[in-house]
Design a protein around this motif. Structure first.
Motif, PDB file in Angstrom:
ATOM      1  N   PHE A   1       0.881  -1.603  -0.465  1.00 60.93           N
ATOM      2  CA  PHE A   1       0.255  -0.122  -0.388  1.00 60.93           C
ATOM      3  C   PHE A   1       0.662   1.470   0.516  1.00 60.93           C
ATOM      4  O   PHE A   1       0.483   2.276  -0.692  1.00 60.93           O
ATOM      5  CB  PHE A   1      -0.848  -0.050   0.825  1.00 60.93           C
ATOM      6  CG  PHE A   1      -0.368   0.583   2.724  1.00 60.93           C
ATOM      7  CD1 PHE A   1       0.057  -0.822   3.574  1.00 60.93           C
ATOM      8  CD2 PHE A   1      -0.623   1.457   3.162  1.00 60.93           C
ATOM      9  CE1 PHE A   1       1.130  -1.069   4.641  1.00 60.93           C
ATOM     10  CE2 PHE A   1       0.532   1.630   4.371  1.00 60.93           C
ATOM     11  CZ  PHE A   1       0.589   0.266   5.064  1.00 60.93           C
TER      12      PHE A   1
ATOM     13  N   HIS B   1       1.440   3.879  -3.469  1.00 59.96           N
ATOM     14  CA  HIS B   1       0.699   2.838  -4.059  1.00 59.96           C
ATOM     15  C   HIS B   1      -0.513   3.993  -3.759  1.00 59.96           C
ATOM     16  O   HIS B   1      -1.205   4.633  -4.488  1.00 59.96           O
ATOM     17  CB  HIS B   1      -0.110   1.599  -4.865  1.00 59.96           C
ATOM     18  CG  HIS B   1      -0.857   1.486  -5.118  1.00 59.96           C
ATOM     19  ND1 HIS B   1      -1.034   1.638  -6.391  1.00 59.96           N
ATOM     20  CD2 HIS B   1      -2.473   1.226  -4.947  1.00 59.96           C
ATOM     21  CE1 HIS B   1      -1.988   0.960  -7.037  1.00 59.96           C
ATOM     22  NE2 HIS B   1      -2.882   0.941  -5.745  1.00 59.96           N
ATOM     23  N   ALA B   2      -0.634   4.331  -3.192  1.00 60.24           N
ATOM     24  CA  ALA B   2      -2.477   4.637  -1.852  1.00 60.24           C
ATOM     25  C   ALA B   2      -1.784   5.850  -1.244  1.00 60.24           C
ATOM     26  O   ALA B   2      -2.805   6.607  -0.782  1.00 60.24           O
ATOM     27  CB  ALA B   2      -3.555   3.976  -1.576  1.00 60.24           C
ATOM     28  N   ILE B   3      -0.929   5.815  -0.379  1.00 65.20           N
ATOM     29  CA  ILE B   3      -0.178   6.534   0.588  1.00 65.20           C
ATOM     30  C   ILE B   3       1.028   7.260   0.381  1.00 65.20           C
ATOM     31  O   ILE B   3       1.631   5.849  -0.183  1.00 65.20           O
ATOM     32  CB  ILE B   3      -0.979   6.515   2.411  1.00 65.20           C
ATOM     33  CG1 ILE B   3      -0.910   7.574   3.090  1.00 65.20           C
ATOM     34  CG2 ILE B   3       0.219   4.394   2.025  1.00 65.20           C
ATOM     35  CD1 ILE B   3      -1.219   6.600   4.168  1.00 65.20           C
TER      36      ILE B   3
ATOM     37  N   GLY C   1      -1.906  -4.375   3.213  1.00 61.86           N
ATOM     38  CA  GLY C   1      -2.136  -3.503   4.286  1.00 61.86           C
ATOM     39  C   GLY C   1      -1.236  -4.073   5.101  1.00 61.86           C
ATOM     40  O   GLY C   1      -0.282  -4.909   5.030  1.00 61.86           O
TER      41      GLY C   1
ATOM     42  N   HIS D   1      -6.028   1.959   8.447  1.00 57.95           N
ATOM     43  CA  HIS D   1      -6.731   1.338   7.253  1.00 57.95           C
ATOM     44  C   HIS D   1      -8.219   2.007   7.695  1.00 57.95           C
ATOM     45  O   HIS D   1      -8.844   1.906   8.791  1.00 57.95           O
ATOM     46  CB  HIS D   1      -6.012  -0.061   7.700  1.00 57.95           C
ATOM     47  CG  HIS D   1      -5.128  -0.401   7.715  1.00 57.95           C
ATOM     48  ND1 HIS D   1      -3.893  -0.105   8.003  1.00 57.95           N
ATOM     49  CD2 HIS D   1      -4.241  -0.862   6.515  1.00 57.95           C
ATOM     50  CE1 HIS D   1      -3.198  -0.186   7.510  1.00 57.95           C
ATOM     51  NE2 HIS D   1      -3.115  -1.255   6.176  1.00 57.95           N
TER      52      HIS D   1
ATOM     53  N   THR E   1      -5.107  -5.310  -4.653  1.00 53.46           N
ATOM     54  CA  THR E   1      -5.203  -4.397  -3.087  1.00 53.46           C
ATOM     55  C   THR E   1      -5.421  -5.515  -1.589  1.00 53.46           C
ATOM     56  O   THR E   1      -6.815  -5.646  -2.412  1.00 53.46           O
ATOM     57  CB  THR E   1      -5.997  -2.832  -2.676  1.00 53.46           C
ATOM     58  OG1 THR E   1      -6.651  -3.520  -3.018  1.00 53.46           O
ATOM     59  CG2 THR E   1      -5.024  -2.006  -3.484  1.00 53.46           C
TER      60      THR E   1
ATOM     61  N   ASP F   1      -6.003  -4.304   1.874  1.00 50.40           N
ATOM     62  CA  ASP F   1      -5.373  -3.576   2.364  1.00 50.40           C
ATOM     63  C   ASP F   1      -6.146  -3.026   3.536  1.00 50.40           C
ATOM     64  O   ASP F   1      -6.245  -2.336   4.193  1.00 50.40           O
ATOM     65  CB  ASP F   1      -4.511  -2.887   1.364  1.00 50.40           C
ATOM     66  CG  ASP F   1      -6.232  -1.200   0.979  1.00 50.40           C
ATOM     67  OD1 ASP F   1      -7.268  -2.040   0.878  1.00 50.40           O
ATOM     68  OD2 ASP F   1      -5.972  -0.401   0.186  1.00 50.40           O
TER      69      ASP F   1
ATOM     70  N   ASN G   1      -7.529   0.346   3.417  1.00 49.91           N
ATOM     71  CA  ASN G   1      -6.299   1.504   3.301  1.00 49.91           C
ATOM     72  C   ASN G   1      -6.380   3.054   2.342  1.00 49.91           C
ATOM     73  O   ASN G   1      -6.519   3.615   2.687  1.00 49.91           O
ATOM     74  CB  ASN G   1      -5.262   0.754   3.708  1.00 49.91           C
ATOM     75  CG  ASN G   1      -3.975   1.991   3.775  1.00 49.91           C
ATOM     76  OD1 ASN G   1      -3.608   2.818   2.449  1.00 49.91           O
ATOM     77  ND2 ASN G   1      -3.151   1.975   4.682  1.00 49.91           N
ATOM     78  N   SER G   2      -6.854   2.032   1.298  1.00 53.18           N
ATOM     79  CA  SER G   2      -6.376   2.911   0.240  1.00 53.18           C
ATOM     80  C   SER G   2      -8.016   4.062  -0.206  1.00 53.18           C
ATOM     81  O   SER G   2      -7.505   4.332  -1.001  1.00 53.18           O
ATOM     82  CB  SER G   2      -6.618   2.475  -1.646  1.00 53.18           C
ATOM     83  OG  SER G   2      -7.538   1.202  -1.372  1.00 53.18           O
ATOM     84  N   VAL G   3      -8.388   3.662   0.538  1.00 51.36           N
ATOM     85  CA  VAL G   3     -10.069   4.228   0.353  1.00 51.36           C
ATOM     86  C   VAL G   3      -9.696   5.366   1.790  1.00 51.36           C
ATOM     87  O   VAL G   3     -11.048   5.963   2.160  1.00 51.36           O
ATOM     88  CB  VAL G   3     -10.818   3.604   0.172  1.00 51.36           C
ATOM     89  CG1 VAL G   3     -11.335   2.924  -1.364  1.00 51.36           C
ATOM     90  CG2 VAL G   3     -11.274   2.077   1.606  1.00 51.36           C
TER      91      VAL G   3
ATOM     92  N   LYS H   1      -9.258   8.090   4.355  1.00 54.72           N
ATOM     93  CA  LYS H   1      -8.449   9.751   4.063  1.00 54.72           C
ATOM     94  C   LYS H   1      -8.969   9.830   5.368  1.00 54.72           C
ATOM     95  O   LYS H   1      -8.583  11.384   5.253  1.00 54.72           O
ATOM     96  CB  LYS H   1      -9.999  10.360   3.161  1.00 54.72           C
ATOM     97  CG  LYS H   1     -10.102   9.462   1.504  1.00 54.72           C
ATOM     98  CD  LYS H   1      -8.769   9.605   0.607  1.00 54.72           C
ATOM     99  CE  LYS H   1      -9.005   8.675  -0.755  1.00 54.72           C
ATOM    100  NZ  LYS H   1      -7.180   8.486  -0.568  1.00 54.72           N
TER     101      LYS H   1
END
Ligand SMILES: NC(=O)c1ccc[n+]([C@@H]2O[C@H](COP(=O)([O-])OP(=O)(O)OC[C@H]3O[C@@H](n4cnc5c(N)ncnc54)[C@H](OP(=O)(O)O)[C@@H]3O)[C@@H](O)[C@H]2O)c1
Length: 248
Positions: free
Chosen positions: A143, A146-148, A187, A206, A238, A240, A243-245, A247
């Protein structure tokens, strides 16, 4: 038995996600080739798998060494006559540090361990899979990158993002040969890699507000390894905990 009659190389098998995947793959019928530097830990794991009726071979080495991946492929072919799955999972965080303060030697070492090793692995694994007209290549990305963006993890993030690019190219180069290539993006996971005292902060990143257990990531690797993911290639999958969603 989802991996019956199949042979899988698993790097980073001495601990964490790789160890869990080795046990899971063997449970599903795969002959597993265990790879990492710590030969004692590999030996213990191989014995555990054999004691449960599974088939395991171990070969200790360093994924930064260009000769190691070919040796693992040769072992798989010599002992089982085939190579169906490669879970190229070994990785390191490196020393870390803000980019402006980071040591170039550490940068190179993280890239060699996490990314160049994937190139060495794919080069040695593809010919065996191409000859058989099938195969699943799996690379453990993250993650992070990629997401963070996490401070102090520039080399790690770059190496893990690089794996996704490599996977996309491998997918189009190998698709017509029946070989799939995917990246697995865990994640935060409870392994030796998780920094001491960081669990609560990492868990908070997460949606599920916890970190993963290694078995949860191993199950995702099993999906990518098995024919259940037969139409997946070139993906960055993912696993994760949201994690990627997340915010906030
Ligand atoms: N834990 C997390 O939160 C997390 C999250 C996202 C992605 N990941 C990724 O998941 C993968 C597995 O890590 P883990 O979490 O299971 O951590 P881990 O328990 O520290 O496992 C790392 C594995 O990589 C092996 N390894 C490291 N450097 C190596 C080298 N130069 N040559 C050969 N083997 C080497 C280690 O074995 P030896 O020391 O015996 O060589 C060990 O088996 C890594 O690619 C990591 O980046 C982890």
């Amino acid at each position: 038995m989802r991996l019956s009659q199949k042979t899988a190389i698993i790097t980073g098998a001495s601990s964490g996600i790789g160890r869990a995947a080795a046990l899971r793959f063997a449970q599903e019928g795969a002959a597993v080739v265990l790879a990492a530097r710590d030969s004692a830990r590999l030996g213990v794991l191989a014995s555990e798998i054999r004691a449960k009726g599974g088939t395991a071979f171990e070969l200790a080495g360093d994924v930064r060494d260009p000769g190691y991946a070919p040796s693992l492929t040769a072992l798989a072919l010599r002992e089982t006559g085939r190579l169906d799955i490669a879970f190229n999972n070994a990785g390191t965080l490196g020393a870390g540090g803000l980019v402006e303060c980071s040591d170039p030697d550490d940068w190179h070492d993280v890239l060699r361990t996490n990314l160049t090793s994937a190139f060495f692995a794919a080069r040695s694994q593809i010919p065996a899979m191409r000859a058989a007209g099938r195969g699943s290549l799996i690379f453990t990305s993250s993650f992070v990158g990629h997401a963070i963006g996490l401070p102090g993890m520039g080399a790690y993030a770059a190496s893990k993002a690089g794996l996704i690019g490599l996977v996309q190219v491998l997918a189009v180069e190998l698709g017509s040969s029946g070989i799939r290539a995917n990246a697995l993006l865990p994640g935060g996971t409870r392994t030796g890699m998780l920094m001491d005292g960081a669990e609560a902060a990492i868990a908070g990143l997460h949606a599920l507000k916890r970190i993963a257990e290694p078995d949860e990531i191993a199950n995702a690797a099993l999906f990518l390894a098995s024919d259940e993911s037969s139409f997946m290639t070139g993906a960055a999958m993912t696993v994760d905990g949201g994690n990627s969603v997340t915010k906030a």
